[in-house]
Motif scaffolding. Structure first.
Motif, mmCIF file in Angstrom:
data_model
loop_
_atom_site.group_PDB
_atom_site.id
_atom_site.type_symbol
_atom_site.label_atom_id
_atom_site.label_comp_id
_atom_site.label_asym_id
_atom_site.label_seq_id
_atom_site.Cartn_x
_atom_site.Cartn_y
_atom_site.Cartn_z
ATOM 1 N N ALA A 277 3.947 1.731 4.510
ATOM 2 C CA ALA A 277 2.795 1.953 3.643
ATOM 3 C C ALA A 277 3.135 1.641 2.185
ATOM 4 C CB ALA A 277 2.310 3.400 3.763
ATOM 5 N N MET A 278 4.433 1.607 1.861
ATOM 6 C CA MET A 278 4.870 1.335 0.492
ATOM 7 C C MET A 278 5.153 -0.138 0.250
ATOM 8 S SD MET A 278 4.815 4.207 -1.124
ATOM 9 C CE MET A 278 5.861 3.965 -2.556
ATOM 10 N N ARG A 279 4.936 -0.995 1.229
ATOM 11 C CA ARG A 279 5.247 -2.412 1.078
ATOM 12 C C ARG A 279 4.057 -3.158 0.452
ATOM 13 N NH1 ARG A 279 8.640 -3.836 6.688
ATOM 14 N NH2 ARG A 279 10.255 -2.226 6.365
ATOM 15 N N ASP A 280 4.020 -3.113 -0.863
ATOM 16 C CA ASP A 280 2.998 -3.810 -1.658
ATOM 17 C C ASP A 280 1.602 -3.755 -1.025
ATOM 18 O OD1 ASP A 280 5.160 -4.368 -3.184
ATOM 19 O OD2 ASP A 280 4.966 -6.556 -3.108
ATOM 20 N N PRO A 281 1.003 -2.566 -0.968
ATOM 21 C CA PRO A 281 -0.310 -2.435 -0.332
ATOM 22 C C PRO A 281 -1.418 -3.131 -1.118
ATOM 23 C CG PRO A 281 0.240 -0.422 -1.492
ATOM 24 C CD PRO A 281 1.476 -1.293 -1.545
ATOM 25 N N VAL A 282 -2.459 -3.540 -0.416
ATOM 26 C CA VAL A 282 -3.641 -4.126 -1.045
ATOM 27 C C VAL A 282 -4.433 -3.013 -1.733
ATOM 28 C CG1 VAL A 282 -5.829 -5.315 -0.625
ATOM 29 C CG2 VAL A 282 -3.773 -5.991 0.643
ATOM 30 N N ILE A 283 -4.817 -3.246 -2.989
ATOM 31 C CA ILE A 283 -5.581 -2.216 -3.707
ATOM 32 C C ILE A 283 -6.958 -2.715 -4.169
ATOM 33 C CG2 ILE A 283 -3.517 -0.964 -4.447
ATOM 34 C CD1 ILE A 283 -3.790 -2.309 -7.184
ATOM 35 N N TYR A 284 -7.214 -4.010 -4.066
ATOM 36 C CA TYR A 284 -8.536 -4.562 -4.367
ATOM 37 C C TYR A 284 -8.807 -5.738 -3.442
ATOM 38 C CZ TYR A 284 -10.919 -2.543 -8.443
ATOM 39 O OH TYR A 284 -11.656 -1.735 -9.288
ATOM 40 N N ARG A 285 -10.059 -5.860 -2.978
ATOM 41 C CA ARG A 285 -10.419 -7.021 -2.168
ATOM 42 C C ARG A 285 -11.851 -7.415 -2.494
ATOM 43 N NH1 ARG A 285 -12.115 -1.979 -1.102
ATOM 44 N NH2 ARG A 285 -12.788 -1.525 1.016
ATOM 45 N N CYS A 286 -12.210 -8.628 -2.128
ATOM 46 C CA CYS A 286 -13.554 -9.151 -2.423
ATOM 47 C C CYS A 286 -14.530 -8.793 -1.307
ATOM 48 C CB CYS A 286 -13.514 -10.665 -2.578
ATOM 49 S SG CYS A 286 -12.599 -11.237 -4.017
ATOM 50 N N ASN A 287 -15.789 -8.595 -1.695
ATOM 51 C CA ASN A 287 -16.846 -8.347 -0.715
ATOM 52 C C ASN A 287 -18.170 -8.674 -1.403
ATOM 53 O OD1 ASN A 287 -18.704 -7.396 1.183
ATOM 54 N ND2 ASN A 287 -17.349 -5.717 1.829
ATOM 55 N N ARG B 161 -2.572 -6.749 -4.994
ATOM 56 C CA ARG B 161 -1.571 -5.898 -4.333
ATOM 57 C C ARG B 161 -0.744 -5.168 -5.380
ATOM 58 N NH1 ARG B 161 1.548 -9.483 0.091
ATOM 59 N NH2 ARG B 161 2.360 -7.399 0.625
ATOM 60 N N ALA B 162 -0.443 -3.898 -5.108
ATOM 61 C CA ALA B 162 0.433 -3.115 -5.983
ATOM 62 C C ALA B 162 1.875 -3.491 -5.691
ATOM 63 C CB ALA B 162 0.207 -1.628 -5.763
ATOM 64 N N LYS B 163 2.680 -3.669 -6.749
ATOM 65 C CA LYS B 163 4.073 -4.072 -6.583
ATOM 66 C C LYS B 163 4.943 -2.827 -6.442
ATOM 67 C CE LYS B 163 5.336 -7.614 -9.066
ATOM 68 N NZ LYS B 163 5.869 -8.460 -10.180
ATOM 69 N N MET B 164 4.984 -2.304 -5.224
ATOM 70 C CA MET B 164 5.748 -1.085 -4.949
ATOM 71 C C MET B 164 7.126 -1.399 -4.372
ATOM 72 S SD MET B 164 2.916 1.548 -3.375
ATOM 73 C CE MET B 164 1.417 1.952 -4.244
ATOM 74 N N SER B 165 7.124 -2.069 -3.223
ATOM 75 C CA SER B 165 8.376 -2.366 -2.552
ATOM 76 C C SER B 165 8.144 -3.480 -1.550
ATOM 77 C CB SER B 165 8.925 -1.129 -1.829
ATOM 78 O OG SER B 165 10.032 -1.463 -1.012
ATOM 79 N N VAL B 166 9.217 -4.209 -1.223
ATOM 80 C CA VAL B 166 9.128 -5.265 -0.221
ATOM 81 C C VAL B 166 9.578 -4.765 1.136
ATOM 82 C CG1 VAL B 166 10.040 -7.520 0.494
ATOM 83 C CG2 VAL B 166 9.387 -7.134 -1.882
ATOM 84 N N ASP B 167 10.639 -3.956 1.125
ATOM 85 C CA ASP B 167 11.267 -3.584 2.403
ATOM 86 C C ASP B 167 11.464 -2.087 2.575
ATOM 87 O OD1 ASP B 167 13.083 -3.276 0.430
ATOM 88 O OD2 ASP B 167 14.661 -4.520 1.325
ATOM 89 N N ASN B 168 10.643 -1.286 1.933
ATOM 90 C CA ASN B 168 10.736 0.169 2.098
ATOM 91 C C ASN B 168 10.586 0.526 3.570
ATOM 92 O OD1 ASN B 168 9.958 3.068 2.108
ATOM 93 N ND2 ASN B 168 9.911 2.789 -0.113
ATOM 94 N N LYS B 169 11.375 1.521 4.033
ATOM 95 C CA LYS B 169 11.290 1.938 5.434
ATOM 96 C C LYS B 169 9.883 2.429 5.778
ATOM 97 C CE LYS B 169 16.166 3.117 6.078
ATOM 98 N NZ LYS B 169 17.144 4.190 6.414
#
Length: 805
Positions: free
Chosen positions: A358-368, A347-355
Motif C-alpha cells: 500500500a506504500m508503493r507510490d499509490p495513486v492519489i488523483y485520477r481523471c474522470n 502518484r505520491a512518492k512514498m516508496s518503490v519496494d516497501n514490504k
C-alpha cells in the motif's frame, strides 16, 4: 449519606442497603449513614454481617436489619413495593443460577410495559432490586457478556435506574473507596467492549467521523461503523461528523445519499455536521500541488497493467524522477482533461519496494469526465479516498478516525500525509467488520444482483442492507442493540444470523398482535353440529399478555375452516381444542381415496380441560358480515449456497437456485385493515410483517413476509446439495427477483370473488371499528411509500422515514 468502604475481597457488597439508604436520603425522610467495612469471612446466610447503619447514634448491623429499619420511612403502607423489596432480598440475592434465572425472567416480564417496578416514579422497590442485581456477580457477568439472555426489558430498566441521581451517588462513592484502597480490579475483556486503546481522549473535544460513499445503500456492516463512531463521540462528550466521500462520480447518485441520511436517522444517528468531500475539492487540489512542489508526487502515464506489475515487483516507474515543471504541466493537462491528461494519474512518492504494498507510490488523483452529482463538470480530476481522507479529517477537526480492519495496511499511508502536507495528525484505529454466513456485503457484488434482476432492488428482503432487513421484519431497536453488543473487537468473525434475529424476536413478541392464518391449498370446511345457530362476532384481545394493544373481532359460527395439515391428523372420537373457543369432539372425517380430508364434523365440549388435549387447532369462522381474506405468505432463503465466499469464488457458481417461497392463505379479516410495516404473529406459524396491503401487488392480495425467529430451523438454508430445496411451495426461479420471476397463481385468484364456501377476500364494507394498533414503537410517517398512517400506531420507529424507496 452512605459512607462506603470496601467489603472483604470476594464477599458481595450490601448494595441493597446502600441503595435503599440513598433513596431515603434523597426523599429527605431522614439521614441514614450506611457503611460496610473489611471483616472476617462471611458464612451461612449472614452474607452482609459487615453492613452497618448509624442513625441518631444508634447502630444497626446486617443488611436485612438495615432495610427493615429504613423501609417504614419510605414505603408508606404500599404493599406492592414492600413485596418487591422482599423479592429483591430473597429471590434476586441468591447464588443458585436456576433460581436467579427464574427470578430474572419474572422481573423482565413484569417490566415489559413499565418504566419502574411500581407506579410511575422511582420507588424504594427500584432501589432494592437494583442493589440486589448490582451485588449479583452472575447478573453483572451476563450483563457484560450476554445481555440478551437477561431480557431486554430488565436490561433497559437496570440501565435507566443506574442513571438516577441517588444510584449515581452510590456508585461514585464506591469508586472513590476503590481508588483510596488501591484495589481496582482490571476490566475484563468481553465481546461488547469498546476499548480501542485510543489515546489523547479529552472529554468534550473528541471528534469522530462516518464517511460513507454514496454509491449504494447502507448495509449491516456500515451500521456497525456508524454506531461505533457515534458511541465513541457521545460517550466522550464529543461530536460526530457524517461526511459523504463523493470522489467517484461514476458510481455516486443523489438517491444513495438521501437513503444514507434516512437510514442513519432510523438508526438514531444524527451527525453534528454533515459534509461532503466535494466541499473541499479546491483545497485538496492545492494540497496535491504542494506535494508536487515538494518533490513528493509525480504524474505517471504508464498503462494500468504495467503499473500494477511494477508495483507488485517493486520496480520504479520511468516517470518517478521527472522534473518538477514536467509534473506540474502534466497535472494541468489532467485537470483540463486533455487527450494526454486522460492517460495520466498522480502518484505520491512514498516508496518503490516497501514490504507493505500500500506504500508503493499509490495513486492519489485520477481523471474522470463523468459529471459529478454536486459539482457538475467543474472538475475532470478527482482525489482518491486515501488522499482526501487524511486531509479532510485534519481540516474538519477529527481527533480519532475509526475504520474497519480492511484498511489496516493503508494506515501507514494515511499517517504519511500529515507530515508531508504539514497537517495536524489524526489518531487512526481499526475494528473488525461484521461478516455473516451466506451473506455478501460487497457493494459491487450486491449491485450485480440488482443489475441482473435476481432481487427486486436494494431494499429486497434477501439483502443485508438496512432497508432489506427492515423489510424482512428487523427492528431498528434490535439492530442497534446487536451492533453495540459486538463492541469494537479487532478480531474478524463470521457471524451466524441466529442471535440478531433472536434479539429481534424479544423486541417484537411483547407488541406483536396475534392473528390466524390457514393455508388455502386443500382448505377443509368443518361443521360444528351443536354450534351457534347464527354466527356472532366477539371482541377479543389482540395479545393476551398485552391488553394495551387493544382488541380484534373474531367470528364464531357453525361453519369453520381448518388447515388440511391439522385435519389430516383427526381421528373420530378424539378431543381437541379450538384455540380461543374451547374443546370439541371429532364426530366425522371425510377423506378422498388419496387421504385428503374434504369435510369434518365436530361437537363442542366446552367443559373439557384445554390443558389436557394434545392438539390445539387454529380455525376461521364464516359469517356474512365478516369473512376471512386472501393473503400471500412469503418466506426467503439465502442468496448464495456457500457460508463464506472466498476471493476466488464466483457469485454465479454459488447462486441459490430458489430463494423465494410463497403460500396462498386465508387470514382473519382483521389483517386486511393493517397498514404496511405492521408486525404480527400468526398463531402457530410465527412472526410476519405486512409488506404489501391489498391492491399493492399484481395479485391484489395482502402480502406477509415471514420474520426469522432465530431458531435453527428458520436459520438453516433451505437449499440442499442435490439441487432441490427443503421447502416445496411456490414456483422455482433463480433468485426470485424481477427478471423471470412469477408467482405461482394456481391457488390464488387475481380478483377475489364470492364462492360456494362463502369466503370473500378483503370485504371493505364490514363497517367494523378499527382496532387499536400495535404500539408507539411502531409509529411511522411513511414506510413503503406515501401511506396515510395518522389513525394508527402499527409500524415501528424503525420505519420513520420520508422516503423509503
Amino acid at each position: 449519606m452512605a459512607a462506603i468502604q470496601l467489603a472483604q475481597k470476594g464477599t458481595p457488597l450490601p448494595y441493597i442497603a446502600g441503595a435503599v439508604a440513598e433513596f431515603a436520603n434523597e426523599k429527605a425522610v431522614g439521614t441514614f449513614a450506611v457503611s460496610w467495612h473489611e471483616g472476617s469471612s462471611l458464612k451461612g446466610k449472614d452474607k452482609v454481617a459487615n453492613a452497618v447503619m448509624t442513625k441518631d447514634g444508634e447502630e444497626t448491623v446486617g443488611e436485612a436489619s438495615i432495610v427493615d429499619k429504613i423501609l417504614p420511612c419510605v414505603v408508606a403502607g404500599n404493599k406492592e413495593v414492600a413485596e418487591w423489596v422482599e423479592f429483591a432480598q430473597t429471590k434476586v440475592g441468591v447464588t443458585n443460577f436456576k433460581e436467579l434465572e427464574a427470578a430474572l425472567a419474572q422481573l423482565d416480564h413484569h417490566l415489559v410495559m413499565r418504566s419502574y417496578v411500581s407506579g410511575y416514579a422511582p420507588s424504594v422497590a427500584d432501589a432494592a432490586l437494583w442493589g440486589a442485581l448490582r451485588a449479583s456477580a452472575m447478573f453483572q457477568r451476563n450483563l457484560k457478556t450476554k445481555p440478551e439472555i437477561l431480557g431486554d426489558h430488565l436490561v433497559r430498566w437496570y440501565n435507566h435506574v443506574s442513571s438516577l441521581g441517588f444510584i449515581e451517588r452510590l456508585v461514585e462513592q464506591q469508586q472513590v473507596a476503590n481508588k483510596q484502597q488501591q484495589q481496582v480490579a482490571p476490566k475484563a475483556a468481553d465481546q461488547g467492549s469498546f476499548d480501542l486503546g485510543l489515546s489523547n481522549i479529552e472529554y468534550g473535544k473528541v471528534v469522530t467521523r462516518f464517511p460513507p460513499e454514496p454509491s449504494g445503500f447502507l448495509h449491516i456492516g456500515h451500521a456497525k461503523a456508524a454506531l461505533l463512531n457515534e458511541y465513541i463521540a457521545r460517550s466522550n462528550g464529543g461530536k460526530l461528523i457524517v461526511r459523504f466521500d463523493d470522489t467517484n462520480p461514476s458510481k455516486e447518485k443523489v438517491e444513495f445519499e438521501d437513503s444514507i441520511v434516512e437510514d442513519l436517522r432510523l438508526l438514531g444517528i444524527k451527525g453534528d455536521l454533515i459534509s461532503h468531500t466535494s466541499d473541499y475539492f479546491q483545497t485538496i487540489y492545492e494540497y496535491a500541488l504542494k506535494l508536487i512542489n515538494k518533490g513528493l508526487a509525480y504524474v505517471d502515464d504508464t498503462d494500468q497493467e504495467t503499473m500494477r506489475a511494477e508495483r507488485m515487483d517493486g520496480i520504479a516507474s520511468r516517470c518517478r524522477d521527472q522534473m518538477l515543471d514536467e509534473s506540474l504541466e502534466r497535472f494541468q493537462q489532467m485537470k483540463e482533461g486533455t487527450k494526454f491528461g486522460l492517460k495520466c494519474c498522480l502518484r505520491a512518492k512514498m516508496s518503490v519496494d516497501n514490504k507493505n504494498k500500500a506504500m508503493r507510490d499509490p495513486v492519489i488523483y485520477r481523471c474522470n469526465l463523468t459529471p459529478h452529482h454536486r459539482t457538475g463538470t467543474q472538475w475532470k480530476i478527482y482525489p482518491t479516498y486515501d488522499f482526501c481522507c487524511p486531509i479532510v479529517d485534519s481540516i474538519e477537526g477529527v481527533t480519532h478516525a475509526l475504520r474497519s480492519m480492511e484498511y489496516r495496511d493503508r494506515n501507514p499511508q494515511y499517517e504519511w500525509f500529515f507530515p508531508a502536507l504539514d497537517l495536524r495528525p489524526v489518531q487512526i484505529m481499526d475494528f473488525s467488520r461484521m461478516n455473516f454466513v451466506y451473506t455478501l456485503l460487497s457493494k459491487r457484488k450486491l449491485q450485480w444482483f440488482v443489475d441482473n434482476g435476481f432481487v427486486t432492488g436494494w431494499d429486497d428482503p434477501r439483502f443485508p442492507t438496512v432497508r432489506g432487513i427492515r423489510r424482512r421484519g428487523m427492528t431498528i431497536e434490535a439492530l442497534r442493540q446487536y451492533v453495540l453488543m459486538q463492541g469494537a473487537s479487532q478480531k474478524n468473525m463470521l457471524l451466524e444470523w441466529d442471535k440478531i434475529w433472536t434479539l429481534n424476536k424479544r423486541v417484537i413478541d411483547p407488541v406483536a398482535p396475534r392473528h390466524t392464518a390457514l393455508l388455502k391449498k386443500e382448505l377443509v370446511p368443518a361443521t360444528v353440529i351443536d354450534g351457534p345457530t347464527e354466527p356472532y362476532i366477539k371482541e377479543m384481545l389482540r395479545h393476551k399478555k398485552n391488553p394495551e394493544l387493544g382488541t380484534k373481532h373474531t367470528v364464531f359460527s357453525s361453519q369453520l375452516f381448518i388447515d388440511q395439515a391439522d385435519a389430516a391428523t383427526f381421528e373420530v372420537g378424539e378431543e381437541l381444542t379450538l384455540m380461543d373457543w374451547g374443546n370439541a369432539i371429532v364426530k366425522q372425517v371425510e377423506r378422498t381415496p388419496e387421504g385428503i380430508v374434504t369435510n369434518v364434523q365436530l361437537s363442542l365440549h366446552l367443559q373439557g380441560d384445554v390443558k389436557a388435549t394434545k392438539k390445539k387447532i387454529t380455525w376461521l369462522g364464516q359469517s356474512s358480515e365478516m369473512h376471512p381474506v386472501e393473503a400471500l405468505l412469503v418466506d426467503y432463503d439465502y442468496l448464495i449456497t456457500k457460508k463464506k465466499l472466498e476471493e476466488e469464488d464466483s457469485v454465479e457458481d454459488v447462486l441459490t437456485p430458489k430463494t423465494e417461497f410463497d403460500d396462498a392463505a386465508m387470514v382473519d379479516a382483521n389483517v386486511a385493515r393493517l397498514p404496511q410495516g405492521s408486525i404480527i404473529q400468526l398463531e402457530r406459524r410465527g412472526y410476519y410483517i405486512v409488506d404489501k396491503v391489498a391492491g399493492q401487488n399484481e395479485l391484489g392480495l395482502v402480502t406477509l413476509i415471514k420474520i426469522p425467529d432465530g431458531k435453527a430451523a428458520s436459520m438453516a438454508s433451505k437449499h440442499k446439495d442435490d439441487g432441490t430445496t427443503a421447502q416445496s411451495s411456490g414456483k422455482a426461479v433463480v433468485g426470485g427477483g424481477t427478471k423471470g420471476n412469477s408467482w405461482d397463481k394456481s391457488n390464488v385468484s387475481k380478483k377475489p370473488k364470492n364462492n360456494s364456501s362463502g369466503v370473500i377476500a378483503n370485504d371493505a364494507s364490514l363497517g367494523l371499528p378499527k382496532p387499536q394498533e400495535v404500539a408507539d414503537m411502531y409509529e411511522s410517517a411513511h414506510v413503503y411509500g406515501d401511506v396515510e398512517l395518522d389513525h394508527h400506531k402499527d409500524v415501528t420507529k424503525m420505519y420513520q422515514s420520508e422516503k423509503f424507496y
